[in-house]
Motif scaffolding. Structure first.
Motif, PDB file in Angstrom:
ATOM      1  N   SER A  88      -2.607 -24.795  71.165  1.00  0.00           N
ATOM      2  CA  SER A  88      -1.754 -24.895  69.982  1.00  0.00           C
ATOM      3  C   SER A  88      -0.687 -23.798  69.983  1.00  0.00           C
ATOM      4  CB  SER A  88      -2.600 -24.799  68.709  1.00  0.00           C
ATOM      5  OG  SER A  88      -1.783 -24.727  67.557  1.00  0.00           O
ATOM      6  N   HIS A 121     -10.997 -22.128  60.158  1.00  0.00           N
ATOM      7  CA  HIS A 121     -12.028 -22.899  60.851  1.00  0.00           C
ATOM      8  C   HIS A 121     -13.381 -22.192  60.737  1.00  0.00           C
ATOM      9  CE1 HIS A 121     -14.177 -24.735  64.268  1.00  0.00           C
ATOM     10  NE2 HIS A 121     -13.295 -25.725  64.206  1.00  0.00           N
ATOM     11  N   ALA A 123     -13.736 -19.265  63.046  1.00  0.00           N
ATOM     12  CA  ALA A 123     -12.704 -18.228  63.030  1.00  0.00           C
ATOM     13  C   ALA A 123     -13.297 -16.825  62.980  1.00  0.00           C
ATOM     14  CB  ALA A 123     -11.769 -18.438  61.845  1.00  0.00           C
ATOM     15  N   TYR A 157     -13.002 -25.006  70.546  1.00  0.00           N
ATOM     16  CA  TYR A 157     -12.217 -24.288  69.534  1.00  0.00           C
ATOM     17  C   TYR A 157     -11.241 -23.317  70.201  1.00  0.00           C
ATOM     18  CZ  TYR A 157     -11.144 -20.776  65.960  1.00  0.00           C
ATOM     19  OH  TYR A 157     -10.495 -19.898  65.121  1.00  0.00           O
ATOM     20  N   GLU A 196       0.141 -23.914  63.133  1.00  0.00           N
ATOM     21  CA  GLU A 196      -1.242 -24.297  62.872  1.00  0.00           C
ATOM     22  C   GLU A 196      -2.159 -23.106  62.611  1.00  0.00           C
ATOM     23  OE1 GLU A 196      -1.952 -28.535  64.914  1.00  0.00           O
ATOM     24  OE2 GLU A 196      -1.921 -26.885  66.374  1.00  0.00           O
ATOM     25  N   ILE A 227      -5.408 -11.141  64.583  1.00  0.00           N
ATOM     26  CA  ILE A 227      -6.019 -11.947  65.633  1.00  0.00           C
ATOM     27  C   ILE A 227      -6.400 -11.080  66.828  1.00  0.00           C
ATOM     28  CG2 ILE A 227      -3.800 -12.546  66.715  1.00  0.00           C
ATOM     29  CD1 ILE A 227      -5.051 -15.356  67.284  1.00  0.00           C
ATOM     30  N   TRP A 247       3.289 -19.257  63.598  1.00  0.00           N
ATOM     31  CA  TRP A 247       2.466 -20.272  64.248  1.00  0.00           C
ATOM     32  C   TRP A 247       2.150 -21.378  63.242  1.00  0.00           C
ATOM     33  CZ3 TRP A 247      -3.306 -19.121  65.642  1.00  0.00           C
ATOM     34  CH2 TRP A 247      -3.866 -20.225  66.309  1.00  0.00           C
ATOM     35  N   PHE A 269      -6.654 -22.924  62.207  1.00  0.00           N
ATOM     36  CA  PHE A 269      -7.565 -22.177  63.079  1.00  0.00           C
ATOM     37  C   PHE A 269      -8.148 -20.948  62.378  1.00  0.00           C
ATOM     38  CE2 PHE A 269      -5.232 -24.724  66.139  1.00  0.00           C
ATOM     39  CZ  PHE A 269      -6.257 -25.138  66.982  1.00  0.00           C
ATOM     40  N   ASP A 289      -8.475 -25.273  72.115  1.00  0.00           N
ATOM     41  CA  ASP A 289      -7.504 -25.881  71.206  1.00  0.00           C
ATOM     42  C   ASP A 289      -6.602 -24.824  70.579  1.00  0.00           C
ATOM     43  OD1 ASP A 289      -8.708 -28.275  71.829  1.00  0.00           O
ATOM     44  OD2 ASP A 289      -9.785 -28.466  69.922  1.00  0.00           O
ATOM     45  N   LEU A 290      -7.176 -23.673  70.256  1.00  0.00           N
ATOM     46  CA  LEU A 290      -6.400 -22.575  69.693  1.00  0.00           C
ATOM     47  C   LEU A 290      -5.328 -22.133  70.683  1.00  0.00           C
ATOM     48  CD1 LEU A 290      -7.799 -19.464  67.882  1.00  0.00           C
ATOM     49  CD2 LEU A 290      -6.457 -19.133  69.940  1.00  0.00           C
ATOM     50  N   SER A 291      -5.717 -21.909  71.931  1.00  0.00           N
ATOM     51  CA  SER A 291      -4.767 -21.461  72.948  1.00  0.00           C
ATOM     52  C   SER A 291      -3.674 -22.506  73.174  1.00  0.00           C
ATOM     53  CB  SER A 291      -5.503 -21.174  74.259  1.00  0.00           C
ATOM     54  OG  SER A 291      -4.606 -20.699  75.234  1.00  0.00           O
ATOM     55  N   THR A 299     -12.331 -13.675  66.291  1.00  0.00           N
ATOM     56  CA  THR A 299     -10.979 -14.093  66.640  1.00  0.00           C
ATOM     57  C   THR A 299      -9.998 -13.744  65.527  1.00  0.00           C
ATOM     58  OG1 THR A 299     -11.895 -15.903  67.941  1.00  0.00           O
ATOM     59  CG2 THR A 299      -9.556 -16.044  67.386  1.00  0.00           C
TER      60      THR A 299
END
Length: 312
Positions: free
Chosen positions: A261, A202, A205, A254, A195, A237, A193, A199, A257-259, A227
């Motif tokens: 990404s 973050h 996180a 958050y 990015e 994760i 992944w 994340f 955006d994570l999903s 997470t």
């Protein structure tokens, strides 16, 4: 050394009972090809000893007995090989199947149980009330989650987010497929992944989010989960968009955006799985989902799921 070179040095091998090959669709996974003779002898012994699906449901030690039957045909080292692959951070997964030897779905359940109990112990599946679940995806559906909804994207997630027990590995087997176009398994290895670091580092996180299951899961508890977490000095994760309950707009953004990404990542794999084959993944650093099917009133796909923990 590339991923492929590392894998060849670790686990690729050929024996009388099986071959371990690099998966044709992704360098991350292995494909294990059992000999038809070994599968036939395994199923013959299962039938000779009356190891029915009901017997496995009612008698937990019988699940280990059928696992031992498979080892009798392919060698004692086979269980250690499977566990090593699933533990291995560079891979963490494999596919294998019945090589066309059987089309009997009860034998599919028994075979998948043998594989599962070479990995560890299957958790109780509250949705089915058994140690495994079988569920169908059809043209119409009135369920309260995306699991059975055929015509929408089933977003990337990990299993076991809303239960208070370890969910180290996941096994999914294709039991039946009719009039199905699309619906591929979508997989993403955490380390691929792009990015991830943004994340995983973050401020949210390590925030503990509340997870609640819908009624169909038959789980009444709520549980708080981070997470991201440390797993052998690398990120693990725990995430599913449907069942997480953020408390602030910042938290919601958050998670959204994570999903998004992950869904857009170029390393995402769409895995084709034939009927009678299964895929096993390490649930700590692999995410999985499903592509949408093409519309068909006669669509019918049935899957089997087992998920569980490694034995110490």
């Amino acid at each position: 050394m590339s991923i492929v070179e590392k894998k060849k040095a670790k686990f690729e091998k050929v024996t009388e009972g099986y071959k371990v090959l690099s998966h044709p669709q992704t360098d991350r996974l292995y494909h294990i090809q059992l000999s038809k003779n070994a599968i036939e002898k395994f199923l013959e012994k299962v039938n000779q000893t009356n190891q029915s699906v009901q017997h496995l449901e009612y008698t937990p030690y019988a699940r280990l007995i059928v696992a031992s039957y498979l080892l009798d045909e392919v060698g004692e080292e086979f269980g250690e090989l499977l566990r090593n692959i699933v533990h291995d951070r560079e891979s963490g997964g494999f596919t294998l199947g019945l090589e066309g030897v059987s089309e009997n779905t009860d034998e599919f359940v028994i075979f998948s149980t043998a594989i599962a109990y070479l990995l560890g112990t299957s958790n109780h599946d509250s949705m089915s009330g058994k140690y495994y679940a079988r569920f169908s995806v059809k043209d119409t559906d009135g369920s309260d989650s995306y699991l059975r909804q055929a015509y929408r994207l089933f977003t990337l997630h990990t299993d076991g987010t809303f239960v208070d027990e370890p969910t180290d590995w996941l096994l999914m087997m294709k039991m039946v497929e009719q009039n199905a176009r699309g619906g591929e398994s979508r997989l993403l290895h955490l380390d691929d992944w792009k990015e991830l670091n943004a994340f995983a580092n973050h401020p949210l996180a390590n925030n503990k989010f509340t997870y609640k299951a819908p009624k169909s899961k038959n789980v009444g508890q709520e549980i708080d989960r981070q997470t991201f977490f440390n797993h052998n000095n690398k990120p693990g994760i725990c995430f599913i968009d449907q069942f997480v309950y953020p408390e602030t707009i910042e938290e919601a953004k958050y998670l959204r955006d994570l999903s998004e990404s992950m869904e857009q990542d170029e390393s995402l794999i769409e895995l084709e799985l034939p009927v009678g084959d299964l895929v096993v993944l390490n649930n700590i650093f692999w995410l999985h989902g499903r592509a949408a099917f093409e519309k068909d009133p006669n669509l019918n796909r049935e899957l089997l799921r087992q998920r569980g923990r490694f034995n110490q």
